[in-house]
Design a protein around this motif. Structure first.
Motif, mmCIF file in Angstrom:
data_model
loop_
_atom_site.group_PDB
_atom_site.id
_atom_site.type_symbol
_atom_site.label_atom_id
_atom_site.label_comp_id
_atom_site.label_asym_id
_atom_site.label_seq_id
_atom_site.Cartn_x
_atom_site.Cartn_y
_atom_site.Cartn_z
ATOM 1 N N ASP A 21 36.050 40.123 35.924
ATOM 2 C CA ASP A 21 34.769 40.461 35.164
ATOM 3 C C ASP A 21 34.357 39.250 34.493
ATOM 4 O O ASP A 21 35.085 38.410 33.910
ATOM 5 N N LEU A 22 32.965 38.905 34.287
ATOM 6 C CA LEU A 22 32.485 37.574 33.814
ATOM 7 C C LEU A 22 33.102 37.697 32.164
ATOM 8 O O LEU A 22 33.350 36.656 31.763
ATOM 9 N N TRP A 23 33.091 38.796 31.581
ATOM 10 C CA TRP A 23 33.483 38.942 30.143
ATOM 11 C C TRP A 23 34.752 38.473 29.821
ATOM 12 O O TRP A 23 34.990 37.818 28.859
ATOM 13 N N VAL A 24 35.416 38.802 30.943
ATOM 14 C CA VAL A 24 36.875 38.092 30.813
ATOM 15 C C VAL A 24 37.195 36.764 30.958
ATOM 16 O O VAL A 24 37.704 35.968 30.082
ATOM 17 N N VAL A 25 36.112 36.117 32.023
ATOM 18 C CA VAL A 25 36.235 34.713 32.047
ATOM 19 C C VAL A 25 35.559 34.009 31.034
ATOM 20 O O VAL A 25 36.059 33.153 30.234
ATOM 21 N N ILE A 26 34.514 34.437 30.356
ATOM 22 C CA ILE A 26 33.907 34.007 29.135
ATOM 23 C C ILE A 26 34.911 34.135 28.105
ATOM 24 O O ILE A 26 35.166 32.930 26.994
ATOM 25 N N GLY A 27 35.815 35.338 27.767
ATOM 26 C CA GLY A 27 36.561 35.155 26.614
ATOM 27 C C GLY A 27 37.696 34.233 27.064
ATOM 28 O O GLY A 27 38.167 33.841 25.857
ATOM 29 N N LEU A 28 38.153 34.140 28.165
ATOM 30 C CA LEU A 28 39.350 32.878 28.256
ATOM 31 C C LEU A 28 38.687 31.770 28.145
ATOM 32 O O LEU A 28 39.443 30.960 27.526
#
Length: 183
Positions: free
Chosen positions: A79-86
């Motif tokens: 998910d995009l939000w996981v990538v942004i968070g990482l």
């Protein structure tokens, strides 16, 4: 209660301690800077340096570990939000390890050798400017974790990009100089 809820709770608690505690120290330094109070500014920097390795680094690592456990077992990594968070985590962790840690150590050595000098204050000023950018990134990560944007959430993504851009401007545009008063 299930395991996911427990791990999520631990993730949120460690993130709150890490981001919130660091923000309080950042705010104390900013208020001291605005007031021209060198002693309070140095005290905030000293506290940041002392707590960096003992508290903030472990809390940030635990936040990451609990987040990775949630992604690994329940959420996934696509998910995009996981990538942004990482990506945000990697940014703030890198700033802490490669800018704040060595800069704090250098300032401590400078103060031990020569006391509080204009050079020390200049180094501290640059560190505070980078902290502005760091907290803009952290704000985006917190928003990202709550809002969980998808590629279709253009407004949210644009707002996040704007926050990072404003943080960069506040960090790297001209800033006030903090110098010892002569009065």
């Amino acid at each position: 209660m299930d395991w996911y809820s427990i791990v999520k709770f631990l993730h949120v608690v460690t993130a709150t301690l890490w981001v919130g505690g660091g923000f309080v120290l950042f705010l104390l330094g900013l208020l001291a800077e605005r007031a021209g109070n060198i002693d309070d500014k140095l005290q905030a920097m000293r506290a940041s340096g002392e707590l960096g390795g003992r508290f903030f680094a472990p809390m940030s690592m635990l936040t990451l570990v609990f987040g990775l456990v949630m992604c690994g077992f329940w959420v996934g990594f696509s998910d995009l939000w996981v990538v942004i968070g990482l990506a945000g985590y990697a940014t703030t962790f890198s700033i802490g390890m490669f800018i704040f840690k060595p800069t704090g150590e250098r300032m401590g050595a400078m103060i031990a050798k020569d006391g509080v000098t204009p050079a020390v204050l200049g180094v501290g000023q640059r560190m505070m400017r980078v902290a502005r950018f760091d907290y803009a990134v952290m704000l985006v990560v917190v928003a990202d974790m709550v809002l969980k944007p998808t590629p279709h959430d253009i407004g949210i993504l644009a707002g996040m990009a704007l926050v990072v851009a404003i943080g960069a401007i506040l960090a790297f545009a001209g800033a006030r100089r903090l110098v010892p008063s002569t009065a």
